[in-house]
Design a protein around this motif. Sequence first.
Motif, short mmCIF file in Angstrom:
data_model
loop_
_atom_site.label_atom_id
_atom_site.label_comp_id
_atom_site.label_asym_id
_atom_site.label_seq_id
_atom_site.Cartn_x
_atom_site.Cartn_y
_atom_site.Cartn_z
N GLU A 1 0.82 -1.22 0.00
CA GLU A 1 0.00 0.00 0.00
C GLU A 1 0.85 1.27 0.00
N GLN B 1 0.69 -0.27 10.15
CA GLN B 1 -0.27 0.83 10.04
C GLN B 1 -1.32 0.55 8.96
N CYS B 2 -0.90 0.08 7.80
CA CYS B 2 -1.85 -0.21 6.72
C CYS B 2 -2.74 -1.40 7.08
N ALA C 1 -5.40 -0.15 9.45
CA ALA C 1 -6.42 0.61 8.72
C ALA C 1 -7.36 -0.33 7.97
N GLN C 2 -6.81 -1.36 7.34
CA GLN C 2 -7.63 -2.32 6.62
C GLN C 2 -8.54 -3.09 7.57
N ALA D 1 -9.67 -2.05 10.42
CA ALA D 1 -10.71 -1.13 10.90
C ALA D 1 -11.82 -0.98 9.85
N GLU D 2 -11.45 -0.92 8.57
CA GLU D 2 -12.45 -0.81 7.51
C GLU D 2 -13.31 -2.07 7.44
#
Length: 88
Positions: A41, A62-63, A66-67, A69-70
């Motif tokens: 990413e 971190q990525c 975020a994924q 959480a989505e």
Amino acid sequence: MATGWANDGAVQDQIDATVSDAIQRARRKLPSGPGLTHCEECDAPIPDARRQAVPGVRLCVQCQAAQDAEQGAASGYNRRGSKDSQLR
């Protein structure tokens, strides 16, 4: 002869089968094989310790967070259909 009654333990067998299917689906989603050295990413380097701990890793911490959480927001518990919300 069919009597129409379930065998002893039939409910537990169904629960066990459901749990087993869920585990198999979750395992199929896990990445496998060699991991990437850089995040696909953001192109940040992925530490060697993470690559050893997570086989087939493709995202940095971190990525990945975020994924997750989505995905968590999109596949939440349907509270409108819960019995508790219907009582209010």
